[in-house]
Design a protein around this motif. Structure first.
Motif, short mmCIF file in Angstrom:
data_model
loop_
_atom_site.label_atom_id
_atom_site.label_comp_id
_atom_site.label_asym_id
_atom_site.label_seq_id
_atom_site.Cartn_x
_atom_site.Cartn_y
_atom_site.Cartn_z
N LEU A 39 -63.40 -1.97 66.62
CA LEU A 39 -61.74 -1.90 66.43
C LEU A 39 -61.22 -2.70 65.25
O LEU A 39 -62.11 -3.63 64.66
N GLN A 40 -60.21 -2.51 64.93
CA GLN A 40 -59.48 -3.52 63.78
C GLN A 40 -57.90 -3.49 64.45
O GLN A 40 -57.57 -2.71 65.03
N PRO A 41 -57.19 -4.65 63.99
CA PRO A 41 -55.87 -4.48 64.20
C PRO A 41 -54.91 -3.42 63.71
O PRO A 41 -55.09 -2.75 62.71
N ALA A 42 -54.03 -2.90 64.49
CA ALA A 42 -53.37 -2.06 63.96
C ALA A 42 -51.89 -2.36 63.31
O ALA A 42 -50.73 -1.56 62.96
N ALA A 43 -52.04 -3.49 62.86
CA ALA A 43 -51.01 -4.14 62.13
C ALA A 43 -51.33 -5.05 61.10
O ALA A 43 -52.65 -5.41 60.75
N ALA A 86 -54.81 -4.46 56.00
CA ALA A 86 -53.65 -3.45 56.24
C ALA A 86 -54.20 -2.53 57.34
O ALA A 86 -55.55 -1.82 57.25
N PRO A 87 -53.55 -1.88 58.22
CA PRO A 87 -54.11 -0.83 58.93
C PRO A 87 -54.20 0.42 58.32
O PRO A 87 -53.58 0.44 57.33
N ARG A 88 -54.82 1.38 59.07
CA ARG A 88 -55.10 2.55 58.04
C ARG A 88 -53.77 3.37 58.09
O ARG A 88 -53.56 3.63 57.05
N GLY A 89 -53.23 3.64 59.30
CA GLY A 89 -52.25 4.51 58.98
C GLY A 89 -50.85 3.58 59.22
O GLY A 89 -50.82 2.61 58.66
N LEU A 109 -63.47 -8.06 66.61
CA LEU A 109 -62.78 -6.60 66.98
C LEU A 109 -63.38 -5.57 65.90
O LEU A 109 -63.69 -4.42 66.39
N ARG A 110 -63.78 -5.91 64.86
CA ARG A 110 -64.71 -5.06 64.22
C ARG A 110 -65.87 -4.57 64.62
O ARG A 110 -66.52 -3.64 64.95
N GLU A 142 -56.65 -0.29 66.40
CA GLU A 142 -57.11 1.31 66.26
C GLU A 142 -58.60 1.12 65.87
O GLU A 142 -59.32 0.43 65.69
N GLY A 143 -59.26 2.36 65.80
CA GLY A 143 -60.49 2.61 65.41
C GLY A 143 -60.99 1.94 64.16
O GLY A 143 -60.11 2.01 62.97
N SER A 144 -62.02 1.04 64.05
CA SER A 144 -62.59 0.41 62.67
C SER A 144 -62.96 1.42 61.73
O SER A 144 -63.39 2.53 62.17
N GLU A 145 -62.58 1.25 60.53
CA GLU A 145 -63.15 2.04 59.32
C GLU A 145 -64.71 1.86 59.29
O GLU A 145 -65.25 2.68 58.51
N ALA A 146 -65.23 0.86 59.67
CA ALA A 146 -66.50 0.63 59.51
C ALA A 146 -67.65 1.37 60.34
O ALA A 146 -67.17 2.10 61.18
#
Length: 431
Positions: A159-163, A91-94, A154-155, A427-431
């Motif tokens: 990065l990570q998917p925004a969807a 799941a995307p962050r925002g 991506l990670r 979007e930017g990765s949370e990692a």
């Protein structure tokens, strides 16, 4: 949405950095002899792989009672206990910015056949000439690895998917497709699906696929000592007599006027296969019983239900033949009851996959109208979701010395990574 050139370069560099890990992961999966009913170790491996991507794996059971009324359901061969499908959802962050995607593949493989005919043991992966050999290496564990490593790239690139991205590892693609159906129905409908099934010796893009019906015919004859052979009814001979009736049917179904334009130029796209035979008790006894398994192809414009009716008619006609007088014939349908499927090659996800492949490899995906079938049909026929079904160069799938090109697998990973990033946005990765 367009992808920033810097992000694109970072993603491709990350895929390149994961090359050795990809090969090692494929080796672990191939070592799992995940034939029908034995998929549990491969499913556990996929759960660990999903967890390593920072996702929470969960199990989705295949419940025949819940699926039986669905038009995509096929009657199963065995029960489903202990082999639940594995999924994971990113799941995307925002708030969602891009489009959602399913990355799906099957862990089950067909039996290895005569293991002594393999150059190396079928479940001990071996690399020769840039190719990995082993049952399931091509069909389709390489594709599963490509999808996971594309997500991981991506990670690694920050990065990570925004969807939302759904990862599905399913059972029974090789005999029912019920695992895929269960996962599709259990999770929200996505905007598109990628299934990295292998190409036939090339990096292929599936444009269409036939349907398939599995039928089982059991003949009970009359046993006798071979010295009184004429007094008995040979169940094996009777069963093969019935099977032979399907040769004319196969020829009829391959007449030019019956072939859908998607298969024009494909030699003999509708195949009827006598796949299994068992029976008899003793070489000097007229056999009492024989059972054969048939796989009957279904061309576009025809349905599995119509094909089932054709099989019922042919078996009934053969059973009335004078040569089978006194024999008892039982017809069952277990396994595939699958309709043919035409993929929308103009769908945006397919066009994006083609462009991404060209950028990632410098080549072109080869159009492939398949004379077999994939789980992609469920998403197209029963959900209306566009599917990009494409994968690496595999050879001798379902045969001896099945193998996949490792450079080709790497190219498919690069392709999925770019497609994933552009389709979903990043979007930017949370990692």
């Amino acid at each position: 949405m367009s992808l920033d050139p810097g992000a694109r370069r970072a993603i491709l560099d990350a895929v390149d950095a994961l090359r050795e890990e990809s090969v090692a992961t494929l080796q672990r999966l191939v070592r799992c002899p995940s034939t029908l009913g034995q998929e549990a170790p491969a499913l556990e491996e996929m759960a660990r792989l999903y967890a390593s991507l920072g996702l929470a794996p969960r199990r989705i059971p295949t419940d025949p009672a819940a699926l039986a009324a669905h038009p995509g359901f096929s009657p199963p061969l065995i029960g489903y206990e202990g082999r639940d499908n594995v999924v994971a959802v990113h799941a995307p962050r925002g708030a969602r910015k891009g489009r959602s995607l399913v990355l799906q593949g099957h862990v089950d493989v067909v039996p290895e056949g005569a293991a002594d005919m393999w150059a190396t043991p079928p479940f001990e992966p071996a690399i020769r000439g840039g190719r990995m050999y082993g049952r399931g290496a091509g069909d389709m564990k390489a594709g599963l690895v490509s999808a996971c490593m594309a997500f991981k790239a991506l990670r690694l690139a920050g990065l990570q998917p925004a969807a939302e991205v759904q990862m599905h590892a399913v059972v029974e693609e090789e005999c029912t497709g019920n695992g895929a159906l269960a996962c599709m129905l259990a999770l929200p409908k996505a905007d598109a699906v990628i299934i990295p099934e292998p190409g036939p010796g090339v990096d292929g893009l599936y444009t269409a696929e036939v349907g398939v019906v599995w039928a089982w015919i059991t003949v009970s004859g009359r046993p006798a000592h071979v010295r009184d052979m004429q007094a008995g009814i040979n169940a094996i001979e009777a069963a093969t007599f019935i099977a032979a009736r399907f040769k004319d049917y196969e020829a009829e179904m391959n007449r030019a006027e019956r072939i859908h334009p998607a298969f024009r130029g494909v030699n003999h796209p509708v195949n009827v296969n006598l796949g299994t035979i068992e029976g008899g008790e003793w070489n000097s006894s007229v056999p009492t019983r024989a059972r054969i398994g048939l796989r009957v192809g279904v061309m576009m414009g025809y349905t599995a239900a119509q094909t089932r009716a054709d099989i019922e008619r042919l078996v009934a006609e053969a059973s009335r033949d004078e040569r089978l007088r006194g024999a008892r014939v039982k017809l069952e349908f277990k396994g595939f009851m699958a309709d043919p499927c035409l993929f929308d090659t103009e769908a945006e996800i397919v066009r994006l996959a083609r462009r991404s492949y060209a950028e990632a490899t410098g080549g072109t995906l080869r159009d492939y109208p398949a004379t077999g079938l994939t789980d992609g049909r469920h998403f197209v026929l029963h959900q209306g979701t566009p599917v990009a079904c494409f994968g690496p160069d595999a050879q001798d799938i379902h045969g001896i010395d099945e193998n996949v090109g490792l450079e080709s697998m790497h190219g498919i990973t690069r392709t999925i990574a770019l497609t994933l990033a552009e389709w979903c946005g990043v979007e930017g990765s949370e990692a």
